[in-house]
Design a protein around this motif. Structure first.
Motif, PDB file in Angstrom:
ATOM      1  N   UNK A  40       0.835  -1.211   0.000  1.00 35.76           N
ATOM      2  CA  UNK A  40       0.000   0.000   0.000  1.00 35.76           C
ATOM      3  C   UNK A  40       0.864   1.253   0.000  1.00 35.76           C
ATOM      4  N   UNK A  41       0.367   2.272  -0.636  1.00 40.87           N
ATOM      5  CA  UNK A  41       1.077   3.536  -0.657  1.00 40.87           C
ATOM      6  C   UNK A  41       1.007   4.179   0.723  1.00 40.87           C
ATOM      7  N   UNK A  42       2.142   4.665   1.206  1.00 37.45           N
ATOM      8  CA  UNK A  42       2.218   5.250   2.535  1.00 37.45           C
ATOM      9  C   UNK A  42       1.713   6.685   2.520  1.00 37.45           C
ATOM     10  N   UNK A  43       1.330   7.170   3.688  1.00 40.10           N
ATOM     11  CA  UNK A  43       1.044   8.591   3.810  1.00 40.10           C
ATOM     12  C   UNK A  43       2.358   9.350   3.659  1.00 40.10           C
ATOM     13  N   UNK A  50      10.148   7.390   7.320  1.00 41.54           N
ATOM     14  CA  UNK A  50      11.021   6.346   6.803  1.00 41.54           C
ATOM     15  C   UNK A  50      12.289   6.934   6.206  1.00 41.54           C
ATOM     16  N   UNK A  51      12.136   8.032   5.475  1.00 30.54           N
ATOM     17  CA  UNK A  51      13.280   8.681   4.841  1.00 30.54           C
ATOM     18  C   UNK A  51      14.303   9.129   5.882  1.00 30.54           C
ATOM     19  N   UNK A  52      13.847   9.725   6.960  1.00 31.09           N
ATOM     20  CA  UNK A  52      14.765  10.182   8.012  1.00 31.09           C
ATOM     21  C   UNK A  52      15.508   9.000   8.639  1.00 31.09           C
ATOM     22  N   UNK A 110       9.832  10.279  -2.516  1.00 26.71           N
ATOM     23  CA  UNK A 110       9.766   9.746  -1.152  1.00 26.71           C
ATOM     24  C   UNK A 110       8.379   9.175  -0.879  1.00 26.71           C
ATOM     25  N   UNK A 111       7.350   9.911  -1.302  1.00 26.37           N
ATOM     26  CA  UNK A 111       5.971   9.476  -1.062  1.00 26.37           C
ATOM     27  C   UNK A 111       5.624   8.227  -1.869  1.00 26.37           C
ATOM     28  N   UNK A 116      11.206   0.911   3.562  1.00 28.36           N
ATOM     29  CA  UNK A 116      12.546   1.452   3.784  1.00 28.36           C
ATOM     30  C   UNK A 116      13.582   0.813   2.886  1.00 28.36           C
ATOM     31  N   UNK A 117      13.347  -0.426   2.465  1.00 23.55           N
ATOM     32  CA  UNK A 117      14.303  -1.080   1.568  1.00 23.55           C
ATOM     33  C   UNK A 117      14.401  -0.329   0.246  1.00 23.55           C
ATOM     34  N   UNK A 118      13.260   0.126  -0.281  1.00 23.09           N
ATOM     35  CA  UNK A 118      13.276   0.879  -1.534  1.00 23.09           C
ATOM     36  C   UNK A 118      14.011   2.205  -1.365  1.00 23.09           C
ATOM     37  N   UNK A 119      13.742   2.897  -0.279  1.00 22.76           N
ATOM     38  CA  UNK A 119      14.444   4.161  -0.030  1.00 22.76           C
ATOM     39  C   UNK A 119      15.943   3.935   0.097  1.00 22.76           C
TER      40      UNK A 119
END
Length: 238
Positions: A40-43, A50-52, A110-111, A116-119
């Protein structure tokens, strides 16, 4: 680290914008990874959190690999959010005016990530561009291309077309090895992702949601199937 708005020079090694589109229906002729169900797409808030987290984990690993593989480079990465309005989903590596390596992510990219693996994979891929010296190598290729095309125009007596020929030569030269650069960054990015404790194969599932450039003439990116194979080979060697 603190995330700041972007104020950077243009990047020759920037990755092309990634459109926010559905996966293609036709699978690669020789798939190397089984496509997993798209999560699912995250908010936006969850994605930024997750990025931080990923930034704190991946940055020191990328810097360590940079110092090990390219000790003469500036390995003090600065990872930022490009929050300018209207930016497409994109991530890219560039240098600031002092030569410090910058990795920038737009908010839409980012959205669009699902985990987190993809980031981590995208971040490691962009760090690998710097470690492998792709900006300098692309600039060199552009210079050589401009000289060659300009010289050919001059030899043919088309002096009025020399400037156009140089510009065309610079474009061709800059893109001559760009697909190889992407595959190099995928391979090294795989190792950095794994060293940071993330799953590069899961991270590479991001490829299933972006347009496949295929064999586009003078394209800067290889086909997604080739990129997936590069990730799988690198992961198998870990």
């Amino acid at each position: 680290m603190r995330l700041l708005p972007l104020a950077l020079i243009a990047a020759l090694a920037a990755c092309e914008p990634i459109a926010d589109t559905a996966p293609r229906n036709a699978p690669p002729a020789q798939p190397v990874l089984q496509q997993a169900p798209v999560g699912p797409k995250l908010s936006t808030r969850a994605a930024l959190n997750n990025f931080r987290t990923v930034t704190r984990v991946v940055e020191p690993v990328a810097e360590r690999e940079c110092r090990r593989l390219a000790p003469n480079l500036n390995c003090d990465f600065r990872i930022v959010v490009d929050d300018r309005a209207g930016q497409p989903a994109n991530a890219y590596q560039t240098l600031d005016k002092n030569g410090r390596p910058i990795i920038a992510f737009t908010v839409p990219l980012i959205a669009d990530t699902r985990n987190r693996d993809e980031l981590a994979f995208v971040m490691a891929h962009e760090a690998a561009h710097h470690i492998r010296g792709h900006i300098a190598r692309q600039q060199q290729n552009a210079t050589v291309g401009a000289l060659v095309f300009g010289g050919l125009a001059g030899a043919l007596g088309a002096t009025d077309a020399m400037q156009t020929a140089r510009q065309l030569g610079a474009t061709v030269g800059a893109r001559t090895y760009s697909k190889n650069f992407e595959l190099e960054a995928d391979a090294l990015g795989t190792r950095i992702t794994a060293a940071a404790g993330y799953n590069p194969l899961k991270g590479a599932e991001f490829f299933f949601r972006i347009p496949d450039p295929g064999d586009k003439f003078l394209g800067t990116h290889p086909a997604n199937a080739d990129r997936l194979r590069a990730v799988q080979r690198a992961a198998a060697g870990l």
